[in-house]
Design an enzyme around this catalytic site. Structure first.
Site, PDB file in Angstrom:
ATOM      1  N   ASP A 116       0.834  -1.205   0.000  1.00 31.16           N
ATOM      2  CA  ASP A 116       0.000   0.000   0.000  1.00 31.16           C
ATOM      3  C   ASP A 116       0.874   1.263   0.000  1.00 31.16           C
ATOM      4  OD1 ASP A 116      -2.024   1.802   0.346  1.00 31.16           O
ATOM      5  OD2 ASP A 116      -2.837   0.882   2.166  1.00 31.16           O
ATOM      6  N   ASP A 187     -10.419   4.126  -1.614  1.00 32.60           N
ATOM      7  CA  ASP A 187     -10.982   3.149  -0.665  1.00 32.60           C
ATOM      8  C   ASP A 187     -12.503   3.028  -0.759  1.00 32.60           C
ATOM      9  OD1 ASP A 187      -8.393   3.059   0.154  1.00 32.60           O
ATOM     10  OD2 ASP A 187      -8.829   3.353   2.285  1.00 32.60           O
TER      11      ASP A 187
HETATM   12  C1  GLA Z   1      -5.365   2.332   2.771  1.00 37.04           C
HETATM   13  C2  GLA Z   1      -5.892   1.174   1.926  1.00 37.04           C
HETATM   14  C3  GLA Z   1      -6.940   0.416   2.703  1.00 37.04           C
HETATM   15  C4  GLA Z   1      -6.345  -0.094   4.008  1.00 37.04           C
HETATM   16  C5  GLA Z   1      -5.758   1.058   4.805  1.00 37.04           C
HETATM   17  C6  GLA Z   1      -4.961   0.563   6.009  1.00 37.04           C
HETATM   18  O1  GLA Z   1      -6.348   3.298   3.003  1.00 37.04           O
HETATM   19  O2  GLA Z   1      -6.408   1.650   0.701  1.00 37.04           O
HETATM   20  O3  GLA Z   1      -7.440  -0.670   1.940  1.00 37.04           O
HETATM   21  O4  GLA Z   1      -5.349  -1.046   3.708  1.00 37.04           O
HETATM   22  O5  GLA Z   1      -4.878   1.839   4.012  1.00 37.04           O
HETATM   23  O6  GLA Z   1      -4.338   1.584   6.715  1.00 37.04           O
END
Ligand code: GLA
Length: 366
Positions: A116, A187
């Protein structure tokens, strides 16, 4: 297919939650339906020691033992990191420790990594190339490539999931550097507007998905938040139409039967898992009704008709135009939610409740 801790547990997830979820995947029949990966998202990370070796935090006392437990259930274990110095939740990332972390994951028996971007953007991309967007993108691609090579060098098969929110048309370059799936969007949230936005953003990406490398419109929120049953059904149906990774994200030990029925609908899962891996395309919209279609193995076809409007009158009057789907005359189909056989006829009127879906499979389209 599998489950991930973030959408329900977020930063609270513990070793026990992962074990309980693994137990439930087996007990609920989800494992038999194809859910295999149990993925720990952010917040498992502790500190690095003097040798740079990363340790878990107190919520995850023994990662190897956890991996052994998950494996003993016939499931696989996934983990999470960032190419930056910190993860999105502010825990330790892999920057400068890529090989070391990949080896550590392999030594634990990890089967999947979600990588990520998070702090990599300000800490590395913006810093190294403050006003050169193209250079920032090259730095980003190199970081994903670096971890891909580190994972490969472990000799352990580890599914590699890119999470960089679709930047720089990730679908064009991710497969070339070992990406098995890549987030195409920001997200997801457990509300209809978010599900609908993400689904809409997939239009045009169909040609990039295929066996071993998939567009990922983010993990499922089925059973979470304020999604109605119709919305949960539509969410699950459309992710399956899109050949998306099916990573459930709900509270498995407290899953309601109606949610389990959605997540384990074999016909819909078969659609998602169709061996051709051809993603659905948005064929046409009329008013607030959208029609998507997907080609399946053996010449079969799936059609999704979705009322994306706010009330039943959105589909009134809606007459299905078979010609726009390349179909000629009446089609024998199976409704994948009722399980009933039906005929789709030219211009047939269809009324759907708000945010609900008619999902059908036509074995022999004419
Ligand atoms: C980002 C990702 C999410 C999750 C969070 C965790 O926002 O896109 O899917 O993994 O981080 O902190």
């Amino acid at each position: 297919m599998g489950w991930n801790s973030w959408n329900y547990f977020a930063e609270k997830v513990t070793d026990k939650d992962i074990r309980d979820s693994a137990d439930q995947i087996v007990a609920s029949g989800m494992k038999d339906a194809g859910y295999i990966y149990v993925n720990i998202d952010d917040t498992w990370e502790g500190e690095r020691d003097a040798n740079g070796v990363l340790h878990t935090n107190s919520k995850f006392p023994d990662m190897k033992a956890l991996a052994d437990y998950v494996h003993s259930k016939g499931l696989k274990l996934g983990i999470y990191s960032s190419p930056g110095p910190k993860t999105c939740a502010g825990f330790e990332g892999s920057l400068g420790h890529e090989e070391q972390d990949a080896q550590l994951y392999a030594s634990w028996g990890i089967d999947y990594l979600k990588y990520d971007m998070c702090s990599f953007i300000p800490a590395v991309m913006m810093k190294q190339a403050p006003s050169d967007k193209a250079a920032q993108m090259r730095i980003m691609v190199a970081a994903y490539d670096k971890m891909g090579k580190a994972l490969k060098a472990t000799g352990r098969p580890i599914v590699y999931s890119f999470c960089q929110y679709g930047w720089d048309n990730v679908w064009e370059w991710a497969p070339g550097i070992g990406g098995n799936l890549w987030r195409t969007t920001g997200d997801i949230q457990a509300r209809w507007e978010s599900v609908y936005d993400l689904m809409s953003e997939q239009a045009g990406l169909a040609s990039y998905a295929g066996p071993g490398h998939w567009n990922d419109p983010d993990m499922l929120e089925v059973g979470n938040g304020k999604l109605s049953l119709a919305e949960n059904r539509t969410h699950f149906s459309m992710w399956s139409m899109l050949a998306a990774p099916l990573l459930a994200g709900n509270d498995l030990p407290n899953m309601k039967p109606a949610i389990k029925d959605i997540l384990t609908n074999r016909d819909v899962i078969a659609l998602d898992q169709d061996p051709l891996g051809h993603e659905a395309r948005h064929i046409y919209s009329k008013g607030e009704v959208e029609v998507w279609a997907r080609d399946l193995k053996g010449g079969a076809k799936a059609i999704a008709i979705v009322n994306v409007g706010s009330d039943v009158y959105s589909t009134h009057p809606f007459h299905l135009d078979l010609a726009q789907l390349g179909l000629h005359g009446s089609q024998h189909a199976k409704d994948l939610w009722t399980g009933k056989e039906m005929d789709l006829t030219a211009n047939m009127p269809i009324e759907l409740p708000s945010h609900d879906i008619l999902l059908v499979r036509i074995a022999e389209p004419k």
